[in-house]
Design a protein around this motif. Structure first.
Motif, PDB file in Angstrom:
ATOM      1  N   ASN A   1     -13.647  18.085  58.759  1.00  0.00           N
ATOM      2  CA  ASN A   1     -12.937  19.162  59.457  1.00  0.00           C
ATOM      3  C   ASN A   1     -13.761  20.430  59.602  1.00  0.00           C
ATOM      4  OD1 ASN A   1     -10.562  17.705  59.797  1.00  0.00           O
ATOM      5  ND2 ASN A   1      -9.264  19.362  59.035  1.00  0.00           N
ATOM      6  N   PHE A   2     -14.821  20.578  58.808  1.00  0.00           N
ATOM      7  CA  PHE A   2     -15.502  21.867  58.714  1.00  0.00           C
ATOM      8  C   PHE A   2     -17.009  21.754  58.936  1.00  0.00           C
ATOM      9  CE2 PHE A   2     -16.770  25.627  55.894  1.00  0.00           C
ATOM     10  CZ  PHE A   2     -16.430  26.568  56.844  1.00  0.00           C
ATOM     11  N   ALA A   3     -17.667  20.821  58.290  1.00  0.00           N
ATOM     12  CA  ALA A   3     -19.113  20.686  58.452  1.00  0.00           C
ATOM     13  C   ALA A   3     -19.465  20.296  59.883  1.00  0.00           C
ATOM     14  CB  ALA A   3     -19.669  19.661  57.471  1.00  0.00           C
ATOM     15  N   PHE A   4     -18.659  19.387  60.479  1.00  0.00           N
ATOM     16  CA  PHE A   4     -18.832  18.996  61.865  1.00  0.00           C
ATOM     17  C   PHE A   4     -17.579  19.376  62.647  1.00  0.00           C
ATOM     18  CE2 PHE A   4     -21.246  15.811  59.299  1.00  0.00           C
ATOM     19  CZ  PHE A   4     -22.507  16.261  59.644  1.00  0.00           C
ATOM     20  N   ASN A   5     -17.507  19.004  63.909  1.00  0.00           N
ATOM     21  CA  ASN A   5     -16.333  19.312  64.720  1.00  0.00           C
ATOM     22  C   ASN A   5     -15.224  18.331  64.396  1.00  0.00           C
ATOM     23  OD1 ASN A   5     -17.743  21.344  65.908  1.00  0.00           O
ATOM     24  ND2 ASN A   5     -17.604  20.563  67.994  1.00  0.00           N
ATOM     25  N   GLY A   6     -14.240  18.761  63.614  1.00  0.00           N
ATOM     26  CA  GLY A   6     -13.199  17.834  63.208  1.00  0.00           C
ATOM     27  C   GLY A   6     -11.815  18.417  63.104  1.00  0.00           C
TER      28      GLY A   6
ATOM     29  N   ALA B   1      -8.185  24.003  53.914  1.00  0.00           N
ATOM     30  CA  ALA B   1      -9.194  24.740  53.143  1.00  0.00           C
ATOM     31  C   ALA B   1     -10.437  23.879  53.020  1.00  0.00           C
ATOM     32  CB  ALA B   1      -8.653  25.091  51.765  1.00  0.00           C
ATOM     33  N   ALA B   2     -11.625  24.485  53.251  1.00  0.00           N
ATOM     34  CA  ALA B   2     -12.866  23.718  53.222  1.00  0.00           C
ATOM     35  C   ALA B   2     -13.997  24.567  52.667  1.00  0.00           C
ATOM     36  CB  ALA B   2     -13.218  23.214  54.621  1.00  0.00           C
ATOM     37  N   TYR B   3     -14.945  23.879  52.024  1.00  0.00           N
ATOM     38  CA  TYR B   3     -16.106  24.541  51.412  1.00  0.00           C
ATOM     39  C   TYR B   3     -17.330  23.670  51.659  1.00  0.00           C
ATOM     40  CZ  TYR B   3     -18.905  26.942  47.831  1.00  0.00           C
ATOM     41  OH  TYR B   3     -19.867  27.662  47.162  1.00  0.00           O
ATOM     42  N   VAL B   4     -18.428  24.279  52.094  1.00  0.00           N
ATOM     43  CA  VAL B   4     -19.685  23.569  52.294  1.00  0.00           C
ATOM     44  C   VAL B   4     -20.756  24.244  51.441  1.00  0.00           C
ATOM     45  CG1 VAL B   4     -21.525  22.984  53.908  1.00  0.00           C
ATOM     46  CG2 VAL B   4     -19.150  22.716  54.603  1.00  0.00           C
ATOM     47  N   ALA B   5     -21.277  23.510  50.456  1.00  0.00           N
ATOM     48  CA  ALA B   5     -22.377  23.985  49.622  1.00  0.00           C
ATOM     49  C   ALA B   5     -23.686  23.473  50.206  1.00  0.00           C
ATOM     50  CB  ALA B   5     -22.209  23.497  48.195  1.00  0.00           C
TER      51      ALA B   5
ATOM     52  N   TRP C   1     -17.336  28.841  53.467  1.00  0.00           N
ATOM     53  CA  TRP C   1     -15.979  28.399  53.155  1.00  0.00           C
ATOM     54  C   TRP C   1     -14.995  29.032  54.132  1.00  0.00           C
ATOM     55  CZ3 TRP C   1     -12.406  32.177  51.942  1.00  0.00           C
ATOM     56  CH2 TRP C   1     -12.917  33.423  51.553  1.00  0.00           C
ATOM     57  N   ASN C   2     -13.849  28.400  54.274  1.00  0.00           N
ATOM     58  CA  ASN C   2     -12.840  28.909  55.202  1.00  0.00           C
ATOM     59  C   ASN C   2     -11.475  28.332  54.850  1.00  0.00           C
ATOM     60  OD1 ASN C   2     -12.321  30.442  57.791  1.00  0.00           O
ATOM     61  ND2 ASN C   2     -11.450  28.451  58.340  1.00  0.00           N
ATOM     62  N   VAL C   3     -10.453  29.157  55.052  1.00  0.00           N
ATOM     63  CA  VAL C   3      -9.052  28.729  54.911  1.00  0.00           C
ATOM     64  C   VAL C   3      -8.361  29.011  56.233  1.00  0.00           C
ATOM     65  CG1 VAL C   3      -6.867  29.048  53.688  1.00  0.00           C
ATOM     66  CG2 VAL C   3      -9.037  29.201  52.437  1.00  0.00           C
ATOM     67  N   ASN C   4      -7.689  28.007  56.763  1.00  0.00           N
ATOM     68  CA  ASN C   4      -6.983  28.147  58.057  1.00  0.00           C
ATOM     69  C   ASN C   4      -5.515  27.820  57.887  1.00  0.00           C
ATOM     70  OD1 ASN C   4      -5.925  26.333  60.575  1.00  0.00           O
ATOM     71  ND2 ASN C   4      -7.055  28.139  61.264  1.00  0.00           N
ATOM     72  N   LEU C   5      -4.676  28.650  58.481  1.00  0.00           N
ATOM     73  CA  LEU C   5      -3.233  28.420  58.541  1.00  0.00           C
ATOM     74  C   LEU C   5      -2.832  28.386  60.006  1.00  0.00           C
ATOM     75  CD1 LEU C   5      -0.487  28.130  57.099  1.00  0.00           C
ATOM     76  CD2 LEU C   5      -0.318  30.632  57.125  1.00  0.00           C
TER      77      LEU C   5
ATOM     78  N   ALA D   1     -26.249  18.875  51.582  1.00  0.00           N
ATOM     79  CA  ALA D   1     -25.023  19.655  51.682  1.00  0.00           C
ATOM     80  C   ALA D   1     -23.863  18.863  51.082  1.00  0.00           C
ATOM     81  CB  ALA D   1     -24.714  20.014  53.136  1.00  0.00           C
ATOM     82  N   LEU D   2     -22.900  19.567  50.533  1.00  0.00           N
ATOM     83  CA  LEU D   2     -21.687  18.970  49.982  1.00  0.00           C
ATOM     84  C   LEU D   2     -20.487  19.647  50.618  1.00  0.00           C
ATOM     85  CD1 LEU D   2     -20.211  17.154  47.857  1.00  0.00           C
ATOM     86  CD2 LEU D   2     -20.309  19.147  46.322  1.00  0.00           C
ATOM     87  N   GLU D   3     -19.586  18.853  51.166  1.00  0.00           N
ATOM     88  CA  GLU D   3     -18.373  19.386  51.787  1.00  0.00           C
ATOM     89  C   GLU D   3     -17.148  18.891  51.027  1.00  0.00           C
ATOM     90  OE1 GLU D   3     -15.986  19.403  56.079  1.00  0.00           O
ATOM     91  OE2 GLU D   3     -17.475  17.848  55.654  1.00  0.00           O
ATOM     92  N   ILE D   4     -16.251  19.823  50.716  1.00  0.00           N
ATOM     93  CA  ILE D   4     -14.964  19.495  50.108  1.00  0.00           C
ATOM     94  C   ILE D   4     -13.877  20.106  50.985  1.00  0.00           C
ATOM     95  CG2 ILE D   4     -13.494  19.710  48.074  1.00  0.00           C
ATOM     96  CD1 ILE D   4     -16.015  20.049  46.403  1.00  0.00           C
ATOM     97  N   GLY D   5     -12.940  19.301  51.412  1.00  0.00           N
ATOM     98  CA  GLY D   5     -11.888  19.805  52.300  1.00  0.00           C
ATOM     99  C   GLY D   5     -10.525  19.240  51.948  1.00  0.00           C
ATOM    100  N   LEU D   6      -9.503  20.057  52.055  1.00  0.00           N
ATOM    101  CA  LEU D   6      -8.120  19.643  51.812  1.00  0.00           C
ATOM    102  C   LEU D   6      -7.267  20.112  52.979  1.00  0.00           C
ATOM    103  CD1 LEU D   6      -5.917  18.422  49.996  1.00  0.00           C
ATOM    104  CD2 LEU D   6      -5.666  20.690  48.932  1.00  0.00           C
ATOM    105  N   THR D   7      -6.615  19.157  53.644  1.00  0.00           N
ATOM    106  CA  THR D   7      -5.755  19.456  54.787  1.00  0.00           C
ATOM    107  C   THR D   7      -4.314  19.108  54.427  1.00  0.00           C
ATOM    108  OG1 THR D   7      -7.548  18.912  56.318  1.00  0.00           O
ATOM    109  CG2 THR D   7      -5.323  19.030  57.224  1.00  0.00           C
ATOM    110  N   ASN D   8      -3.418  20.078  54.619  1.00  0.00           N
ATOM    111  CA  ASN D   8      -2.003  19.878  54.322  1.00  0.00           C
ATOM    112  C   ASN D   8      -1.198  20.119  55.593  1.00  0.00           C
ATOM    113  OD1 ASN D   8      -2.328  20.025  51.139  1.00  0.00           O
ATOM    114  ND2 ASN D   8      -3.382  21.800  51.997  1.00  0.00           N
ATOM    115  N   THR D   9      -0.340  19.170  55.955  1.00  0.00           N
ATOM    116  CA  THR D   9       0.501  19.331  57.142  1.00  0.00           C
ATOM    117  C   THR D   9       1.960  19.149  56.764  1.00  0.00           C
ATOM    118  OG1 THR D   9       0.239  16.987  57.719  1.00  0.00           O
ATOM    119  CG2 THR D   9      -1.301  18.550  58.722  1.00  0.00           C
ATOM    120  N   TYR D  10       2.781  20.065  57.242  1.00  0.00           N
ATOM    121  CA  TYR D  10       4.223  20.016  56.981  1.00  0.00           C
ATOM    122  C   TYR D  10       4.973  19.994  58.298  1.00  0.00           C
ATOM    123  CZ  TYR D  10       8.918  21.423  55.579  1.00  0.00           C
ATOM    124  OH  TYR D  10      10.274  21.475  55.404  1.00  0.00           O
TER     125      TYR D  10
END
Length: 503
Positions: free
Chosen positions: A347-352, A461-465, A493-497, A440-449
């Motif tokens: 979702n963050f490192a590439f177009n996702g 929320a995503a983080y790229v080291a 890093w970025n958080v999107n709502l 590079a290391l990417e960690i991402g968590l996507t929550n949908t309600y």
């Protein structure tokens, strides 16, 4: 009088029947997105690197919106027309895109406009006009070669339940400046040799538990198709796409048509459902008389996943060829037209990102990289609430020596580089050019309600080291370039709502 009334009634019934036979059924679709981002150190945030990068620098916090409206005029199953408008993306408070006080910006864009029809007495389906066009992908669900809107004619025929055929002709560019304008300043209106035409054939094969789609695509590229490159910031051959050329910002210009060719085999096996195997293998090349402008490479990806009641765990990986250490023989990376789809690996490192959140920290595609990843997809313990967790570890496949041709000029925005560095600077490649010594290391968590049937709230929320080699043989004291500037690299890093209303 009675006869007259009977005659009038009969005429009215005939008129009604005639009107009904030509009635058009109008169907409307749409989507509103309100998006809020907070993050740092990509092409945004108030870091020293992003301020000096020369690219658009967003604030740490940004709010934006987008509206899409689609209208289908359906005459029958054999004939319909579609028009698709887009308003935005509009950054709140930004006067340039109509988001400042008073609004009133003229930003209604034509996204798609096409007709669908069938050849009489056959099952041949035809679509003509500006349409969404993508090559198949069963792993990322987004082609890494072309996945965008383009003017085209598409033909689709289903021979039987097992074999189909799709073919298209697309014209991404034409009449945007022209070959003649490059050499003769008095002939800007000739638009000569500035077209690009793509032709493709796909063969979807469907069997019990197995789908396979082999395909091929060819493109003819006029030498003048990039003449207005700098004047069109929305051009799909821009900085993120990495294009099919190795860089036109230097002193080298083509004076003949180029040829590009792609081929691939994509597919999935669901025979052992709920276990699923999917793969994509893509190859591409672009060649010109000037060898420095050539590109050739491949990209392969594999996905293994198992669907459970509570979610779908999966493992995946990819590998793409990268540049060798000789910039004079062109690029060894697969050429890309415009990969603007939703890459489900990242979702963050590439177009996702599925909406309009920040993305593409490493680039729009996986070209020039390798990676492995694990995800838990659509995990749900509460009704209408889903979570997807991704962890990706990746690196570059480009020769470290290539960093020498980039190093030293990345901190000079707008510099026109000539010589060996020209094909590798200012728009030819990704925001972060990864070599075999970079990771590079990417960690991402996507929550949908799903709050309502047509209303979804997403928190992502995503983080790229980043670990870039700072030895003198690679990036030196100031690793990194492009979107992160020439004075260092910072983890992004970025958080999107996002609030999304679709109907």
């Amino acid at each position: 009088m009675k006869k007259l009334m009977t005659l009038a009634l009969a005429a009215a019934m005939m008129l009604g029947a005639a009107t009904g036979a030509n009635a058009i059924d109008f169907k409307a679709k749409g989507q509103w997105i309100m998006s809020f981002d907070y993050g740092m150190h990509g092409d945004f945030g108030q870091s020293k690197a992003s301020k000096n990068s020369g690219f658009k620098n967003e604030d740490e916090f940004e709010a934006r919106q987008r509206v899409r409206l689609q209208l289908d005029a359906v005459a029958s199953e054999a004939l319909s027309g579609t028009v698709f408008f887009e308003i935005g993306d509009q950054v709140w408070g930004d006067n340039d895109n109509g988001g400042a006080l008073g609004a009133d910006g003229k930003f209604v864009e034509l996204k798609r406009a096409y007709i669908d029809w069938m050849v009489p007495q056959t099952d041949l389906k035809v679509r003509m006009g500006i349409q969404g066009l993508a090559l198949p992908s069963f792993t990322t669900n987004a082609s890494q070669i072309i996945d965008d809107d383009v003017a085209a004619v598409t033909l689709n025929y289903q021979f039987n339940e097992n074999v189909g055929l799709t073919a298209f002709w697309a014209r991404p560019y034409n009449d945007n400046g022209g070959y003649s304008s490059r050499w003769d300043g008095n002939n800007y209106d000739q638009n000569y040799m500035d077209n690009m035409d793509m032709f493709a054939v796909l063969l979807p094969l469907t069997f019990d538990g197995v789908k396979v789609t082999p395909w091929v695509m060819y493109a003819a590229m006029g030498p003048g198709m990039f003449d207005n490159f700098d004047k069109e910031p929305g051009n799909a051959w821009g900085r993120a796409s990495a294009g099919m050329q190795s860089g036109f910002k230097g002193t080298d210009w083509n004076d003949s048509y180029g040829n590009a060719f792609w081929a691939g085999v994509t597919g999935e096996v669901t025979y052992w459902d709920p276990f699923r195997i999917a793969w994509d293998v893509n190859y591409g090349s672009a060649s010109y008389e000037d060898q420095k402008m050539n590109r050739e490479g491949w990209l392969a990806s594999l996905l293994l996943e198992y669907k459970l009641d509570w979610g779908t765990p999966g493992l995946y990986g990819w590998y793409s060829t990268g540049d060798d250490n000789n910039p004079r023989n062109g690029s060894e990376r697969m050429p890309v037209v415009s990969a603007n789809g939703n890459n489900q690996f990242s979702n963050f490192a590439f177009n996702g990102n599925p909406y309009i959140a920040r993305e593409g920290i490493l680039g729009s595609t996986m070209v020039g990289t390798w990676g492995i990843g694990a995800r838990l997809k659509d995990v749900s313990f509460l009704e209408d609430l889903k979570h997807t967790l991704r962890v990706n570890f990746m690196g570059g496949t480009n020769a470290p020596k290539m960093a020498k041709y980039i190093r030293g000029v990345a901190d000079k925005p707008g510099t026109t580089v000539s010589g060996p560095a020209a094909p590798y600077y200012d728009g030819a490649y990704d925001p972060i050019y990864l070599t075999t010594e970079d990771y590079a290391l990417e960690i991402g968590l996507t929550n949908t309600y799903k709050m309502y049937d047509n209303f979804t709230v997403m928190l992502d929320a995503a983080y790229v080291a980043l670990w870039l080699d700072d030895s003198t043989s690679t990036w030196g004291k100031n690793p990194g370039r492009s979107a992160l500037g020439g004075d260092g690299v910072y983890d992004a890093w970025n958080v999107n709502l996002s609030f999304v209303y679709s109907f």
